[in-house]
Design a protein around this motif. Structure first.
Motif, PDB file in Angstrom:
ATOM      1  N   THR A 195       0.807  -1.235   0.000  1.00 51.43           N
ATOM      2  CA  THR A 195       0.000   0.000   0.000  1.00 51.43           C
ATOM      3  C   THR A 195       0.832   1.273   0.000  1.00 51.43           C
ATOM      4  O   THR A 195       0.311   2.341  -0.235  1.00 51.43           O
ATOM      5  CB  THR A 195      -0.921   0.015   1.240  1.00 51.43           C
ATOM      6  OG1 THR A 195      -0.115  -0.090   2.408  1.00 51.43           O
ATOM      7  CG2 THR A 195      -1.939  -1.102   1.175  1.00 51.43           C
ATOM      8  N   ARG A 198      -4.827   5.128   5.586  1.00 51.81           N
ATOM      9  CA  ARG A 198      -6.099   5.029   4.874  1.00 51.81           C
ATOM     10  C   ARG A 198      -6.883   3.806   5.336  1.00 51.81           C
ATOM     11  O   ARG A 198      -6.462   2.678   5.124  1.00 51.81           O
ATOM     12  CB  ARG A 198      -5.859   4.952   3.363  1.00 51.81           C
ATOM     13  CG  ARG A 198      -5.343   6.257   2.788  1.00 51.81           C
ATOM     14  CD  ARG A 198      -5.062   6.138   1.329  1.00 51.81           C
ATOM     15  NE  ARG A 198      -4.500   7.383   0.804  1.00 51.81           N
ATOM     16  CZ  ARG A 198      -3.966   7.527  -0.397  1.00 51.81           C
ATOM     17  NH1 ARG A 198      -3.892   6.493  -1.193  1.00 51.81           N
ATOM     18  NH2 ARG A 198      -3.483   8.688  -0.792  1.00 51.81           N
ATOM     19  N   LYS A 199      -8.029   4.095   5.913  1.00 48.91           N
ATOM     20  CA  LYS A 199      -8.879   3.007   6.420  1.00 48.91           C
ATOM     21  C   LYS A 199     -10.064   2.809   5.488  1.00 48.91           C
ATOM     22  O   LYS A 199     -10.467   3.726   4.779  1.00 48.91           O
ATOM     23  CB  LYS A 199      -9.374   3.354   7.816  1.00 48.91           C
ATOM     24  CG  LYS A 199      -8.232   3.418   8.837  1.00 48.91           C
ATOM     25  CD  LYS A 199      -8.752   3.840  10.178  1.00 48.91           C
ATOM     26  CE  LYS A 199      -7.607   3.953  11.185  1.00 48.91           C
ATOM     27  NZ  LYS A 199      -8.066   4.392  12.494  1.00 48.91           N
ATOM     28  N   ASP A 200     -10.609   1.625   5.510  1.00 49.22           N
ATOM     29  CA  ASP A 200     -11.781   1.318   4.677  1.00 49.22           C
ATOM     30  C   ASP A 200     -12.994   2.099   5.177  1.00 49.22           C
ATOM     31  O   ASP A 200     -13.220   2.221   6.387  1.00 49.22           O
ATOM     32  CB  ASP A 200     -12.092  -0.191   4.724  1.00 49.22           C
ATOM     33  CG  ASP A 200     -10.994  -0.983   4.059  1.00 49.22           C
ATOM     34  OD1 ASP A 200     -10.403  -0.447   3.103  1.00 49.22           O
ATOM     35  OD2 ASP A 200     -10.724  -2.113   4.494  1.00 49.22           O
ATOM     36  N   LYS A 201     -13.784   2.627   4.180  1.00 51.41           N
ATOM     37  CA  LYS A 201     -15.007   3.375   4.514  1.00 51.41           C
ATOM     38  C   LYS A 201     -16.198   2.507   4.142  1.00 51.41           C
ATOM     39  O   LYS A 201     -16.479   2.320   2.957  1.00 51.41           O
ATOM     40  CB  LYS A 201     -15.049   4.696   3.730  1.00 51.41           C
ATOM     41  CG  LYS A 201     -13.912   5.625   4.109  1.00 51.41           C
ATOM     42  CD  LYS A 201     -13.744   6.726   3.102  1.00 51.41           C
ATOM     43  CE  LYS A 201     -12.482   7.511   3.403  1.00 51.41           C
ATOM     44  NZ  LYS A 201     -12.047   8.335   2.290  1.00 51.41           N
ATOM     45  N   HIS A 223     -18.874   2.999  -1.493  1.00 50.43           N
ATOM     46  CA  HIS A 223     -18.639   1.827  -2.353  1.00 50.43           C
ATOM     47  C   HIS A 223     -18.734   2.253  -3.825  1.00 50.43           C
ATOM     48  O   HIS A 223     -19.095   3.392  -4.142  1.00 50.43           O
ATOM     49  CB  HIS A 223     -19.628   0.700  -2.028  1.00 50.43           C
ATOM     50  CG  HIS A 223     -21.052   1.129  -2.080  1.00 50.43           C
ATOM     51  ND1 HIS A 223     -21.773   1.165  -3.236  1.00 50.43           N
ATOM     52  CD2 HIS A 223     -21.880   1.564  -1.079  1.00 50.43           C
ATOM     53  CE1 HIS A 223     -22.983   1.589  -2.986  1.00 50.43           C
ATOM     54  NE2 HIS A 223     -23.087   1.842  -1.684  1.00 50.43           N
TER      55      HIS A 223
END
Length: 392
Positions: free
Chosen positions: A27, A34-37, A41
């Motif tokens: 990454t 950076r975290k998943d939101k 989508h």
């Protein structure tokens, strides 16, 4: 046992460090922040306009403070706005916007209220009153309150310096009986109104851009018909699905500029303006005072005029006498010789051209006449001498 535990901890530390390095490689350095939101989508359309209705507003009201816009309108619009203003209020009241008309200042104002649920509607209301000020009728101007409709007021007053040229090019944009303007409206799906030194355009953003380009080029001396041809070709090409991803340059027309000879404007030098105004021209009385005529009687004045007139006549008569006397003056020897030469030169082409005896006979008679005159003058001179000798 304690030793074994220490070893296992070290192994675990090495394993976790290796996993972190592997993640970093995948990454990058910034990837670890950076975290998943979960709410974002691929199915979400970020460019979709947000629709707000009256039901979505909070119970306490959406607006904390009042926003307002005001615009001035010309005097010739006052009568129309007076008649239409109740309808303007009704249209804006649907969106909880307050409208005011000030006939003393000649201005229109729109304000938000506590019940206004759409935060952007005040900008739309501002555009609506601007369009009303620029002679757009209310049924057309109220369409700006729709989400998909946009507007642009293009200023054309400063694009051309000469007033005559500006009027000609503005008329060129409108066309005979408004045909050019109607063609632009049909091809761009926009409403276009030319009024004074502005052009109001209403429609989609793409259409407004096209109209702005046509207007600016028209005032740069490029006829709108060239853009109309291009737009017609583009419309036909859009219908063909095979040409969607191809370059359309080969289909579009390319017009060359022609150098038309124009009349060169005369450069007039500006006269230097004096700081002080010019001296006043003297009156008839002032001139009479200077000459002393003002203080004379009427008879004396008449006498003066007669004397002046008589002197002028004298001068003219003497000049005329001199001119008449010039005819009787004998020419000098040099002038006589020059005259003879001229006569010979004039006579020679006549002889050669005619080739006959007429020219030669004329010339001989002239010569003879001159010779006789010379002989007579010589004889007279001799006789006078002899007479004088005898007397002595």
């Amino acid at each position: 046992m304690a030793k074994k535990k220490k070893g296992s901890k070290a192994e675990d530390g090495e394993g976790s460090a290796g996993a972190a390095e592997a993640k970093e490689e995948q990454t990058g350095k910034k990837g670890k922040y950076r975290k998943d939101k979960p709410w974002d989508h691929e199915g979400i359309d970020h460019w979709k306009p947000v629709e707000i209705s009256a039901e979505d507003r909070p119970s306490g009201g959406l607006m904390l403070e009042e926003s307002s816009f005001a615009t001035l309108f010309p005097q010739y619009r006052e009568q129309y706005l007076k008649q239409v203003w109740p309808d303007v209020k009704r249209v804006l009241a649907e969106h909880e916007i307050k409208a005011e008309l000030n006939l003393v200042e000649g201005s229109m104002t729109v304000k938000t209220t506590r019940k206004t649920w759409d935060p952007y509607i005040i900008i739309k209301a501002r555009d609506m009153i601007k369009l009303l000020a620029r002679s757009v009728p209310l049924p057309q101007a109220q369409k700006i309150l729709e989400d998909e409709t946009n507007c642009d007021i293009i200023k054309i007053g400063g694009l051309v310096h000469s007033k005559e040229r500006f009027v000609k090019r503005r008329q060129r944009l409108v066309g005979p009986n408004g045909s050019t303007l109607k063609a632009i409206e049909l091809l761009t799906n926009c409403f276009v109104l030319v009024q004074g030194q502005t052009v109001c355009v209403m429609g989609t953003i793409k259409g407004i851009k096209q109209v702005r380009r046509i207007i600016q080029d028209c005032f740069k001396n490029i006829h709108p018909i060239y853009h109309i041809k291009e737009l017609m070709i583009r419309r036909e090409l859009e219908k063909d699905p095979e040409l969607k991803e191809e370059n359309w340059e080969r289909f579009l027309p390319h017009f060359k500029k022609r150098n038309v000879q124009r009349k060169k404007a005369k450069i007039t030098k500006k006269k230097a303006r004096d700081v002080f105004p010019p001296q006043q021209t003297p009156r008839k009385e002032d001139l009479m005072m200077e000459s002393g005529e003002y203080f004379l009687d009427e008879k004396e004045r008449q006498m003066r005029k007669r004397i002046a007139k008589f002197e002028e006549q004298k001068v003219k008569s003497t000049e005329k006498r001199r001119e008449r006397a010039k005819v009787f003056e004998a020419p000098s020897a040099a002038d006589a010789k020059a005259a003879k030469k001229r006569k010979r030169e004039e006579g020679s082409p006549a002889v050669s051209s005619s080739g006959g005896k007429a020219g030669s006979s004329k010339e001989s008679t002239k010569d003879m006449a001159e010779r006789l005159k010379e002989k007579t003058t010589e004889k007279k001179a001799k006789k006078q001498k002899t007479a004088e000798d005898l007397l002595l």
